[in-house]
Write a protein that holds these residues in place. Structure first.
Motif, PDB file in Angstrom:
ATOM      1  N   UNK A 147      75.965  33.044  11.083  1.00  0.00           N
ATOM      2  CA  UNK A 147      74.981  32.299  11.870  1.00  0.00           C
ATOM      3  C   UNK A 147      75.455  30.883  12.148  1.00  0.00           C
ATOM      4  N   UNK A 148      75.980  30.231  11.126  1.00  0.00           N
ATOM      5  CA  UNK A 148      76.480  28.865  11.300  1.00  0.00           C
ATOM      6  C   UNK A 148      77.631  28.832  12.293  1.00  0.00           C
ATOM      7  N   UNK A 163      80.132  35.991  22.698  1.00  0.00           N
ATOM      8  CA  UNK A 163      78.816  35.728  22.129  1.00  0.00           C
ATOM      9  C   UNK A 163      78.848  36.168  20.674  1.00  0.00           C
ATOM     10  N   UNK A 164      78.964  35.201  19.769  1.00  0.00           N
ATOM     11  CA  UNK A 164      79.015  35.526  18.349  1.00  0.00           C
ATOM     12  C   UNK A 164      77.625  35.652  17.730  1.00  0.00           C
ATOM     13  N   UNK A 165      76.594  35.345  18.502  1.00  0.00           N
ATOM     14  CA  UNK A 165      75.226  35.410  17.990  1.00  0.00           C
ATOM     15  C   UNK A 165      74.635  36.771  18.352  1.00  0.00           C
ATOM     16  N   UNK A 166      75.032  37.800  17.607  1.00  0.00           N
ATOM     17  CA  UNK A 166      74.605  39.162  17.912  1.00  0.00           C
ATOM     18  C   UNK A 166      73.937  39.784  16.688  1.00  0.00           C
ATOM     19  N   UNK A 167      72.986  40.663  16.959  1.00  0.00           N
ATOM     20  CA  UNK A 167      72.310  41.351  15.855  1.00  0.00           C
ATOM     21  C   UNK A 167      73.070  42.596  15.413  1.00  0.00           C
ATOM     22  N   UNK A 168      74.087  42.988  16.195  1.00  0.00           N
ATOM     23  CA  UNK A 168      74.859  44.174  15.841  1.00  0.00           C
ATOM     24  C   UNK A 168      75.941  43.820  14.828  1.00  0.00           C
ATOM     25  N   UNK A 229      87.165  20.595  15.709  1.00  0.00           N
ATOM     26  CA  UNK A 229      85.732  20.338  15.543  1.00  0.00           C
ATOM     27  C   UNK A 229      85.048  21.552  14.922  1.00  0.00           C
ATOM     28  N   UNK A 230      85.376  22.743  15.392  1.00  0.00           N
ATOM     29  CA  UNK A 230      84.755  23.953  14.836  1.00  0.00           C
ATOM     30  C   UNK A 230      85.130  24.120  13.376  1.00  0.00           C
ATOM     31  N   UNK A 237      79.701  25.358   5.318  1.00  0.00           N
ATOM     32  CA  UNK A 237      79.000  26.639   5.166  1.00  0.00           C
ATOM     33  C   UNK A 237      79.790  27.621   4.313  1.00  0.00           C
ATOM     34  N   UNK A 238      81.064  27.354   4.085  1.00  0.00           N
ATOM     35  CA  UNK A 238      81.913  28.287   3.346  1.00  0.00           C
ATOM     36  C   UNK A 238      81.841  28.092   1.841  1.00  0.00           C
TER      37      UNK A 238
END
Length: 255
Positions: A147-148, A163-168, A229-230, A237-238
């Protein structure tokens, strides 16, 4: 999903730092390598999208003679520096010059190959009873980290084709890739494809995961500032690290 031109840009971006790629990308389960070799009529192997030679060297260690085909000259040069013979070309355009192989393999690269044209080329170069084996590593990050990362990536790269924001889950997404590979094999007249699955896991420290993340296709096409930056923003978060469950899956058939 990326358009074909975007996919090509990603596919040709991994060579920005081949040494880092080779150092951090995981190898493949020895049981998979052994099974491919045992299920092929002989020891000659063509490695499609060989990259820096990670899988190629594993097949060499198993007693095979390996030729790599790699579209990125920087990756091919690195592979040669490790003792892997490699020719620079996309697989679809590669000139086999009447050479034949007992196995055609592709580790974490067949999604860059047209599944129909690529499989037809594989059939052309395989000996009778030869094996085509395409395989991938699949993993799902722990949910808080995933999520982060999705939020950070979208902020830094708002026009990203990914798109890394997926529910799959990733395995759900990869199942479609497995089926595309299998359909290509069926259309080419190979035996009914099998899917071999090998679960395993690895613990990553924070720094190890940041190194690996920097080699992924969502990162390599970015500018150096975007990548920095990423990586800086995802680091908290890690924590001190985490254990990542992997699945290595192969889609395979024979002539």
């Amino acid at each position: 999903m990326p358009t074909p031109d975007q996919q090509r840009a990603v596919a040709e971006s991994f060579g920005i730092d081949p040494a880092r790629y080779d150092r951090n990308r995981p190898s493949y389960p020895n049981d998979l390598i052994t099974r491919i070799v045992a299920g092929s009529p002989g020891p000659t192997v063509l490695d499609v999208g060989c990259g820096t030679g990670i899988a190629s060297r594993q097949f060499q260690a198993a007693g095979c003679t390996v030729l790599g085909v790699e579209p990125d000259a920087r990756m091919a040069d690195f592979a040669r520096s490790t003792g892997v013979e490699a020719e620079v070309s996309t697989f679809e355009a590669w000139d086999a010059r009447k050479r034949r192989f007992d196995a055609v393999v592709s580790g974490t690269a067949w999604h860059w190959v047209d599944p129909v044209a690529g499989t037809a080329k594989a059939v052309e170069v395989l000996r009778p009873g030869g094996r085509l084996a395409t395989f991938w590593h699949v993993f799902d990050l722990p949910k808080p980290i995933a999520t982060a990362f999705a939020e950070i990536y979208r902020r830094v790269v708002p026009d990203a084709p990914f798109d890394f924001n997926t529910t799959k889950s990733m395995i759900e997404l990869y199942e479609a890739q497995f089926e595309r590979a299998a359909d290509g094999m069926r259309q080419a007249g190979l035996t009914e494809p099998e899917i071999w699955r090998y679960p395993w896991e690895r613990h990553y420290t924070r720094d190890e995961w940041l190194e690996l993340l920097s080699t992924h296709g969502g990162m390599t096409p970015l500018t150096a500032d975007q990548r920095a930056e990423i990586l800086t923003d995802i680091a908290p978060a890690l924590g001190d690290g985490f254990t990542l469950p992997y699945l290595t899956a192969a889609v395979t058939a024979t002539t």
